[in-house]
Every structure is written in C-alpha cells, then in structure tokens.
Design an enzyme around this catalytic site. Structure first.
Site, PDB file in Angstrom:
ATOM      1  N   SER A 111       2.943   3.484 -15.649  1.00 42.29           N
ATOM      2  CA  SER A 111       1.989   4.293 -16.067  1.00 42.29           C
ATOM      3  C   SER A 111       0.467   3.955 -15.435  1.00 42.29           C
ATOM      4  O   SER A 111       0.796   2.995 -14.427  1.00 42.29           O
ATOM      5  CB  SER A 111       1.566   3.221 -17.687  1.00 42.29           C
ATOM      6  OG  SER A 111       1.721   2.656 -18.520  1.00 42.29           O
ATOM      7  N   HIS A 130       0.227   0.174 -13.246  1.00 42.34           N
ATOM      8  CA  HIS A 130       1.040  -0.826 -13.515  1.00 42.34           C
ATOM      9  C   HIS A 130       2.678   0.761 -13.853  1.00 42.34           C
ATOM     10  O   HIS A 130       2.785   1.144 -14.403  1.00 42.34           O
ATOM     11  CB  HIS A 130       0.241  -0.989 -15.229  1.00 42.34           C
ATOM     12  CG  HIS A 130       0.520  -1.716 -15.980  1.00 42.34           C
ATOM     13  ND1 HIS A 130       0.943  -3.362 -15.020  1.00 42.34           N
ATOM     14  CD2 HIS A 130       1.725  -2.462 -16.664  1.00 42.34           C
ATOM     15  CE1 HIS A 130       1.072  -4.506 -16.016  1.00 42.34           C
ATOM     16  NE2 HIS A 130       2.521  -3.457 -16.288  1.00 42.34           N
ATOM     17  N   LEU A 156      -6.579  -5.952 -19.991  1.00 45.15           N
ATOM     18  CA  LEU A 156      -6.543  -5.737 -18.393  1.00 45.15           C
ATOM     19  C   LEU A 156      -5.045  -5.310 -19.452  1.00 45.15           C
ATOM     20  O   LEU A 156      -4.092  -5.790 -19.856  1.00 45.15           O
ATOM     21  CB  LEU A 156      -5.394  -7.524 -18.973  1.00 45.15           C
ATOM     22  CG  LEU A 156      -4.677  -7.551 -17.130  1.00 45.15           C
ATOM     23  CD1 LEU A 156      -5.334  -7.485 -16.124  1.00 45.15           C
ATOM     24  CD2 LEU A 156      -3.672  -8.956 -17.567  1.00 45.15           C
ATOM     25  N   ASP A 157      -4.875  -3.820 -18.194  1.00 47.17           N
ATOM     26  CA  ASP A 157      -3.544  -2.861 -18.593  1.00 47.17           C
ATOM     27  C   ASP A 157      -3.762  -2.171 -19.797  1.00 47.17           C
ATOM     28  O   ASP A 157      -2.623  -2.048 -20.267  1.00 47.17           O
ATOM     29  CB  ASP A 157      -2.323  -3.888 -18.603  1.00 47.17           C
ATOM     30  CG  ASP A 157      -2.374  -4.622 -17.118  1.00 47.17           C
ATOM     31  OD1 ASP A 157      -2.454  -3.624 -15.695  1.00 47.17           O
ATOM     32  OD2 ASP A 157      -1.282  -5.369 -16.308  1.00 47.17           O
ATOM     33  N   GLN A 204       8.934   6.873  -8.562  1.00 48.27           N
ATOM     34  CA  GLN A 204       7.622   7.132  -9.397  1.00 48.27           C
ATOM     35  C   GLN A 204       5.806   7.541  -9.262  1.00 48.27           C
ATOM     36  O   GLN A 204       5.476   8.577  -9.931  1.00 48.27           O
ATOM     37  CB  GLN A 204       8.682   7.153 -10.775  1.00 48.27           C
ATOM     38  CG  GLN A 204      10.010   7.846 -11.301  1.00 48.27           C
ATOM     39  CD  GLN A 204      10.275   8.928 -11.279  1.00 48.27           C
ATOM     40  OE1 GLN A 204       9.434   9.967 -11.363  1.00 48.27           O
ATOM     41  NE2 GLN A 204      11.218   9.558 -10.555  1.00 48.27           N
ATOM     42  N   GLU A 205       6.452   5.976  -8.680  1.00 45.98           N
ATOM     43  CA  GLU A 205       5.056   5.904  -8.437  1.00 45.98           C
ATOM     44  C   GLU A 205       4.556   6.644  -7.862  1.00 45.98           C
ATOM     45  O   GLU A 205       2.870   6.784  -7.823  1.00 45.98           O
ATOM     46  CB  GLU A 205       4.388   4.514  -8.313  1.00 45.98           C
ATOM     47  CG  GLU A 205       5.124   3.184  -9.171  1.00 45.98           C
ATOM     48  CD  GLU A 205       4.859   2.286  -8.943  1.00 45.98           C
ATOM     49  OE1 GLU A 205       4.031   1.598  -7.813  1.00 45.98           O
ATOM     50  OE2 GLU A 205       5.016   1.613  -9.375  1.00 45.98           O
ATOM     51  N   GLY A 244       0.602  -1.453   0.140  1.00 44.46           N
ATOM     52  CA  GLY A 244       0.243  -0.261   0.126  1.00 44.46           C
ATOM     53  C   GLY A 244       0.877   0.983   0.251  1.00 44.46           C
ATOM     54  O   GLY A 244       0.305   2.617   0.085  1.00 44.46           O
ATOM     55  N   ASN A 287      -5.308   2.554 -12.904  1.00 48.93           N
ATOM     56  CA  ASN A 287      -5.284   1.803 -12.075  1.00 48.93           C
ATOM     57  C   ASN A 287      -3.827   1.878 -12.905  1.00 48.93           C
ATOM     58  O   ASN A 287      -2.724   2.666 -13.525  1.00 48.93           O
ATOM     59  CB  ASN A 287      -5.222   0.235 -13.144  1.00 48.93           C
ATOM     60  CG  ASN A 287      -3.970  -0.457 -13.108  1.00 48.93           C
ATOM     61  OD1 ASN A 287      -3.555  -0.795 -11.801  1.00 48.93           O
ATOM     62  ND2 ASN A 287      -3.241  -0.980 -13.637  1.00 48.93           N
ATOM     63  N   MET A 337      -4.019  -6.939  -7.502  1.00 47.64           N
ATOM     64  CA  MET A 337      -3.276  -7.997  -8.097  1.00 47.64           C
ATOM     65  C   MET A 337      -4.498  -9.191  -8.277  1.00 47.64           C
ATOM     66  O   MET A 337      -4.278 -10.190  -8.182  1.00 47.64           O
ATOM     67  CB  MET A 337      -2.405  -8.719  -7.290  1.00 47.64           C
ATOM     68  CG  MET A 337      -1.436  -7.692  -7.027  1.00 47.64           C
ATOM     69  SD  MET A 337      -0.714  -6.674  -8.599  1.00 47.64           S
ATOM     70  CE  MET A 337       0.529  -7.804  -9.306  1.00 47.64           C
ATOM     71  N   ARG A 338      -5.746  -8.511  -8.906  1.00 47.36           N
ATOM     72  CA  ARG A 338      -6.599  -9.395  -8.892  1.00 47.36           C
ATOM     73  C   ARG A 338      -7.157  -8.253 -11.073  1.00 47.36           C
ATOM     74  O   ARG A 338      -7.494  -7.581 -10.965  1.00 47.36           O
ATOM     75  CB  ARG A 338      -8.539  -9.282  -8.623  1.00 47.36           C
ATOM     76  CG  ARG A 338      -7.746  -9.744  -6.875  1.00 47.36           C
ATOM     77  CD  ARG A 338      -8.986 -10.863  -6.561  1.00 47.36           C
ATOM     78  NE  ARG A 338     -10.187 -11.269  -7.946  1.00 47.36           N
ATOM     79  CZ  ARG A 338     -10.477 -12.185  -8.236  1.00 47.36           C
ATOM     80  NH1 ARG A 338      -9.672 -13.388  -6.605  1.00 47.36           N
ATOM     81  NH2 ARG A 338     -11.381 -12.872  -8.038  1.00 47.36           N
ATOM     82  N   ILE A 339      -7.235  -9.782 -11.601  1.00 48.82           N
ATOM     83  CA  ILE A 339      -8.375  -9.183 -13.279  1.00 48.82           C
ATOM     84  C   ILE A 339      -9.489  -9.147 -12.821  1.00 48.82           C
ATOM     85  O   ILE A 339     -10.651 -10.003 -12.601  1.00 48.82           O
ATOM     86  CB  ILE A 339      -8.127 -10.240 -13.990  1.00 48.82           C
ATOM     87  CG1 ILE A 339      -6.458 -10.607 -14.476  1.00 48.82           C
ATOM     88  CG2 ILE A 339      -8.564 -10.130 -15.124  1.00 48.82           C
ATOM     89  CD1 ILE A 339      -5.943 -11.942 -14.845  1.00 48.82           C
TER      90      ILE A 339
HETATM   91  C1  GAR Z   1       2.863  -1.103  -7.476  1.00 44.69           C
HETATM   92  O1  GAR Z   1       4.695  -1.434  -7.932  1.00 44.69           O
HETATM   93  C2  GAR Z   1       1.936  -1.622  -8.712  1.00 44.69           C
HETATM   94  O2  GAR Z   1       2.470  -0.516  -9.866  1.00 44.69           O
HETATM   95  C3  GAR Z   1       1.632  -2.505  -8.965  1.00 44.69           C
HETATM   96  O3  GAR Z   1       1.637  -3.010  -7.753  1.00 44.69           O
HETATM   97  C4  GAR Z   1       2.560  -2.018  -6.568  1.00 44.69           C
HETATM   98  C5  GAR Z   1       1.736  -2.094  -5.903  1.00 44.69           C
HETATM   99  O4  GAR Z   1       3.184  -1.250  -4.122  1.00 44.69           O
HETATM  100  N1  GAR Z   1       0.866  -2.816  -9.413  1.00 44.69           N
HETATM  101  C6  GAR Z   1       0.502  -3.871 -10.692  1.00 44.69           C
HETATM  102  O5  GAR Z   1       0.878  -4.647 -11.027  1.00 44.69           O
HETATM  103  C7  GAR Z   1      -0.713  -3.747 -11.464  1.00 44.69           C
HETATM  104  N2  GAR Z   1      -1.183  -4.706 -12.531  1.00 44.69           N
HETATM  105  P1  GAR Z   1       2.028  -1.085  -3.558  1.00 44.69           P
HETATM  106  O6  GAR Z   1       1.517  -1.630  -2.331  1.00 44.69           O
HETATM  107  O7  GAR Z   1       2.970  -0.560  -2.564  1.00 44.69           O
HETATM  108  O8  GAR Z   1       0.986   0.674  -3.521  1.00 44.69           O
END
Ligand code: GAR
Length: 216
Positions: free
Chosen positions: A138, A111, A146-147, A175-176, A14, A109, A92-94
């Site tokens: 992104s 990714h 998906l994505d 960066q996220e 999170g 989302n 992490m679910r589709i």
């Molecule tokens: C993040 O890196 C996000 O980009 C990725 O899960 C991580 C969650 O981190 N998402 C995916 O891979 C979705 N396909 P967080 O729980 O520390 O935010």
C-alpha cells in the site's frame, strides 16, 4: 506545473528510492530528489544517492534522546530545503505527531501489506501464518497513526503454498517499484491531495483501498 522538490527518507537498501530517482531522471516524475536522509550510516541507499549525485545526510539516533528530540533534528535538516513532498521509502522509525503534522498532505509512505491488514513489522510472515492467499503493498498519506493514513494505491500479489517470507517479499518488492513512482508522479502533477484525513484524486475521494480498488 513547477518541478517539485522531493526528500526521500530511508533506512536501508533504497530500492524504492532508486525507482523514484529513475522515474525522475526519465521525466516520468516532474520532480527532483533534492535530498536523501537516512537514520543509518553505511546503508546501500546512500550509495544510490551518491551515484545519482544527490546530496544525502545521515541523521543517526543519539543515545538517550527522546523521539521528539530526534524528530526535531530531522525537521531542522529538512526545513532549509523547502521540499514539496517527503517520501518515506523504508524509513524504519515511528515519527511523532508533531513531525507528521508539519508535512500533513505532503508525506507519503509505502507499507508492505494490504492495509489496514498488518500494520507494523514482519508483514510477509504474518500474511503467510494467517493462511492468506493474497498479499500486497500500500502507498498512503502519512498521518500520526502508524500505517494508518488514507490509502492511495495498492497492488496485490498471490501467496503460493511453497512461499516463505523472503520469496513473498521479493514478489511484493517488484510491485512496490511500480506503484510508488506512479503515486509520486500523481502527487507531483497536483492530482493527489489529502483533505479532512481523506485521500483525493482529481478532486474525488478515494475508496478505502485506494485508486483502482473494486469499489472505486
Ligand atoms: C520496503 O519493502 C517497504 O515496503 C518497507 O521497507 C522496504 C524498504 O526497501 N517499508 C516498511 O516496512 C515500512 N513500514 P527498500 O529500502 O529497498 O526501498
């Protein structure tokens, strides 16, 4: 504009949730995170919600249930909350098309790749294995593919010769935490919409690589 109501869906640590909570608390995002939903119990993201006094909910999978049944339970948990925006932050679910279509144009989302490159899992290792020199992240609107929904914003990071997937993941993660709150802020300001499957910012269609791309 009225304060927006956000639901954040997580499956893990999170850290993106935290970045969004922090930006809401700092007044940078005109919204409240009104619920955090996790498909897994005992994840750190739930502690982050508790620390911020945000109600949370675990919607675990039940053995033998279909994807449709799970998503119906998820929808039933969300509906009474009347959220303006659903933020997938490492969920992490589709999701089924039925669920996604309920939130068309109001579900985001993040990714960890420069989409359309590397949808799915293990994106960091795949970028290294492909010999890429640039990788990134992104933020996009969610569509049933998906994505595959339209990109709103990307951030790039370099890949160095000595990188392994973990190092690269850390670089992408930082960066996220910058770009996700920014995009959520744009949405909550009413600047971002999805029309006919295209992401629009201030009424203009965004380029395929999103806002801030070279061909903008
Ligand atoms: C993040 O890196 C996000 O980009 C990725 O899960 C991580 C969650 O981190 N998402 C995916 O891979 C979705 N396909 P967080 O729980 O520390 O935010």
């Amino acid at each position: 504009m009225q304060k927006q109501r956000i639901a954040v869906l997580i499956s893990g640590s999170g850290s993106n949730l935290q970045a969004i909570i922090d930006a809401c608390q700092a007044g940078q995002i005109n919204a409240d995170v009104v619920t955090v939903i996790s498909n897994k119990a005992d994840v750190y993201g739930l502690e982050r919600a508790a620390n911020a006094a945000i109600p949370s909910l675990v919607v675990s999978t039940i053995q033998g249930e279909s994807r449709e049944q799970y998503d119906q339970r998820l929808l039933a948990a969300l509906e009474p909350l009347h959220v303006d925006l659903v933020v997938l932050a490492g969920f992490m679910r589709i999701l089924t098309a039925e669920f996604v279509n309920q939130f068309s144009g109001r579900m985001l989302n993040i990714h960890p790749s420069l989409l359309p490159k590397y949808p799915g899992l293990n994106t960091h290792q795949r970028a290294i294995d492909a010999g890429d020199s640039v990788h990134g992240v992104s933020v996009h609107f969610v569509t049933p593919e998906l994505d595959g929904g339209p990109v709103i914003l990307q951030a790039q990071v370099p890949i160095f010769a000595e990188d392994d997937a973990e190092l690269l993941q850390q670089r992408v993660h930082s960066q996220e935490h910058r770009i996700y709150p920014l995009v959520v802020q744009w949405f909550c300001q009413g600047r971002l919409t999805m029309i006919d499957g295209k992401a629009m910012m201030d009424g203009d269609i965004l380029a395929a690589a999103g806002y801030a791309s070279d061909d903008q």
